[in-house]
Design a protein around this motif. Structure first.
Motif, PDB file in Angstrom:
ATOM      1  N   GLY A  98       0.829  -1.203   0.000  1.00 55.97           N
ATOM      2  CA  GLY A  98       0.000   0.000   0.000  1.00 55.97           C
ATOM      3  C   GLY A  98       0.866   1.256   0.000  1.00 55.97           C
ATOM      4  N   GLY A  99       0.200   2.402  -0.030  1.00 55.34           N
ATOM      5  CA  GLY A  99       0.916   3.672  -0.169  1.00 55.34           C
ATOM      6  C   GLY A  99       1.177   4.404   1.134  1.00 55.34           C
ATOM      7  N   LYS A 129      -9.144   6.514   0.446  1.00 57.51           N
ATOM      8  CA  LYS A 129     -10.173   6.009   1.369  1.00 57.51           C
ATOM      9  C   LYS A 129      -9.574   5.063   2.403  1.00 57.51           C
ATOM     10  N   PRO A 147     -10.335   8.625  -3.479  1.00 57.90           N
ATOM     11  CA  PRO A 147      -8.885   8.467  -3.331  1.00 57.90           C
ATOM     12  C   PRO A 147      -8.443   8.563  -1.865  1.00 57.90           C
ATOM     13  N   TRP A 177      -2.322  -0.477  -9.410  1.00 62.46           N
ATOM     14  CA  TRP A 177      -2.528  -0.751 -10.829  1.00 62.46           C
ATOM     15  C   TRP A 177      -3.170   0.439 -11.535  1.00 62.46           C
TER      16      TRP A 177
HETATM   17  P1  UTP Z   1      -3.799   1.951  -0.731  1.00 60.89           P
HETATM   18  O1  UTP Z   1      -5.088   2.471  -0.209  1.00 60.89           O
HETATM   19  O2  UTP Z   1      -3.767   0.600  -1.204  1.00 60.89           O
HETATM   20  O3  UTP Z   1      -2.695   2.233   0.294  1.00 60.89           O
HETATM   21  O4  UTP Z   1      -3.311   2.908  -1.885  1.00 60.89           O
HETATM   22  P2  UTP Z   1      -2.689   2.108   1.859  1.00 60.89           P
HETATM   23  O5  UTP Z   1      -2.054   3.331   2.306  1.00 60.89           O
HETATM   24  O6  UTP Z   1      -2.086   0.828   2.117  1.00 60.89           O
HETATM   25  O7  UTP Z   1      -4.125   2.040   2.478  1.00 60.89           O
HETATM   26  P3  UTP Z   1      -4.425   1.319   3.869  1.00 60.89           P
HETATM   27  O8  UTP Z   1      -3.235   1.524   4.777  1.00 60.89           O
HETATM   28  O9  UTP Z   1      -4.636  -0.140   3.528  1.00 60.89           O
HETATM   29  O10 UTP Z   1      -5.673   2.010   4.310  1.00 60.89           O
HETATM   30  C1  UTP Z   1      -3.186   4.319  -1.708  1.00 60.89           C
HETATM   31  C2  UTP Z   1      -4.037   5.042  -2.707  1.00 60.89           C
HETATM   32  O11 UTP Z   1      -3.556   4.776  -4.031  1.00 60.89           O
HETATM   33  C3  UTP Z   1      -4.637   4.748  -4.958  1.00 60.89           C
HETATM   34  C4  UTP Z   1      -5.891   5.054  -4.149  1.00 60.89           C
HETATM   35  O12 UTP Z   1      -6.143   6.440  -4.170  1.00 60.89           O
HETATM   36  C5  UTP Z   1      -5.497   4.613  -2.755  1.00 60.89           C
HETATM   37  O13 UTP Z   1      -6.270   5.240  -1.758  1.00 60.89           O
HETATM   38  N1  UTP Z   1      -4.668   3.439  -5.667  1.00 60.89           N
HETATM   39  C6  UTP Z   1      -3.961   2.359  -5.215  1.00 60.89           C
HETATM   40  C7  UTP Z   1      -5.407   3.312  -6.842  1.00 60.89           C
HETATM   41  O14 UTP Z   1      -6.079   4.251  -7.279  1.00 60.89           O
HETATM   42  N2  UTP Z   1      -5.364   2.138  -7.538  1.00 60.89           N
HETATM   43  C8  UTP Z   1      -4.637   1.074  -7.139  1.00 60.89           C
HETATM   44  O15 UTP Z   1      -4.616   0.038  -7.854  1.00 60.89           O
HETATM   45  C9  UTP Z   1      -3.934   1.184  -5.927  1.00 60.89           C
END
Ligand code: UTP
Length: 236
Positions: free
Chosen positions: A54-55, A191, A189, A126
């Motif tokens: 994740g990000g 979420k 975005p 992706w």
């Molecule tokens: P994630 O929501 O997967 O990261 O991606 P995270 O920080 O691990 O989230 P938690 O910790 O599980 O809550 C971060 C952002 O990247 C975009 C979305 O905006 C998402 O919120 N994203 C990620 C995409 O639009 N598409 C993808 O395939 C992956």
């Protein structure tokens, strides 16, 4: 406490929340060291493992920065910022796992390598419209893996948001119908939900199960993998 049986001769698929990799100011090296030890042990035991990153804070910082500069921004553009943060974290893991990992970070679940070079495959964001939870589940579907491990910084799915109601009760098990009633269908975005609603729809349709666990407790994930009782919530 719940338990699940992972399929033998299939890779473990783990979505590792950015909240673990980059919880605040920067990458959490202590967590990454623990993750490395854990994955190296799995690999020594002959296990293949796919980790989707994740990000975390990086994704949210960039999304907030863009929003702070310009009021109306396309949701798609914000998602792309998040996607690149997930890819940066993917490269960080690929670097750490160089000796055991496939050399390319995989973004497109429809184009998984037929043969992995090494036992570890790293996946990342992706396309706009969902989170890496969805990417992990699409990859699982492609590989015929029924159970996905979703490691983030929460211990359980609760009856309500425990930050809002301290009386919220932890759940061991929850059906997709019940969970989807709780989180709804919409996506935005950055979420933050225990598990992505878009990924939930995919899992429900394909009869897949997701174990929600706290990624900081890797010995608990070890229990899950070995088929014994673990602390967490199964969505099924
Ligand atoms: P994630 O929501 O997967 O990261 O991606 P995270 O920080 O691990 O989230 P938690 O910790 O599980 O809550 C971060 C952002 O990247 C975009 C979305 O905006 C998402 O919120 N994203 C990620 C995409 O639009 N598409 C993808 O395939 C992956």
């Amino acid at each position: 406490m719940p338990e699940i049986k992972l399929q033998k001769n299939k890779p473990i698929i783990m979505s590792v929340g950015g909240s673990l990799i980059v919880p605040g100011g920067g990458p959490d090296t202590e967590f990454l060291k623990k993750l490395k030890r854990f994955v190296d042990t799995q690999v020594r035991n002959g296990q293949k493992i796919l980790i989707v990153t994740g990000g975390g804070r990086t994704a949210r910082n960039y999304i907030e920065a863009a929003r702070g500069v310009k009021k109306s921004i396309e949701a798609e553009d914000l998602d792309w910022l998040g996607i690149h943060a997930t890819r940066l974290n993917g490269h960080l893991l690929r670097t750490i796992f160089r000796e055991v990992a496939h050399p390319v970070v995989i973004k497109d679940p429809t184009r998984l390598p037929k043969r992995w070079k090494g036992s570890v495959l790293i996946g990342a964001g992706w396309k706009p419209g969902w989170s890496t939870d969805y990417v992990a589940c699409r990859m699982a579907k492609r590989l015929g893996v029924e159970n996905v491990i979703n490691a983030s910084d929460i211990d359980y799915v609760y009856t309500e948001d425990p930050r809002k109601n301290p009386k919220a009760k932890p759940l061991n098990e929850l059906s997709w119908v019940e969970y989807r009633k709780m989180v709804g269908d919409d996506w935005h975005p950055g979420k933050s939900a225990p598990f992505d609603p878009v990924a939930s729809r995919l899992c429900q349709r394909n009869k897949m199960n997701v174990a929600i666990v706290n990624g900081r407790d890797l010995s608990n994930i070890g229990k899950l993998i070995s088929g014994t009782q673990f602390k967490g919530t199964i969505l099924l």
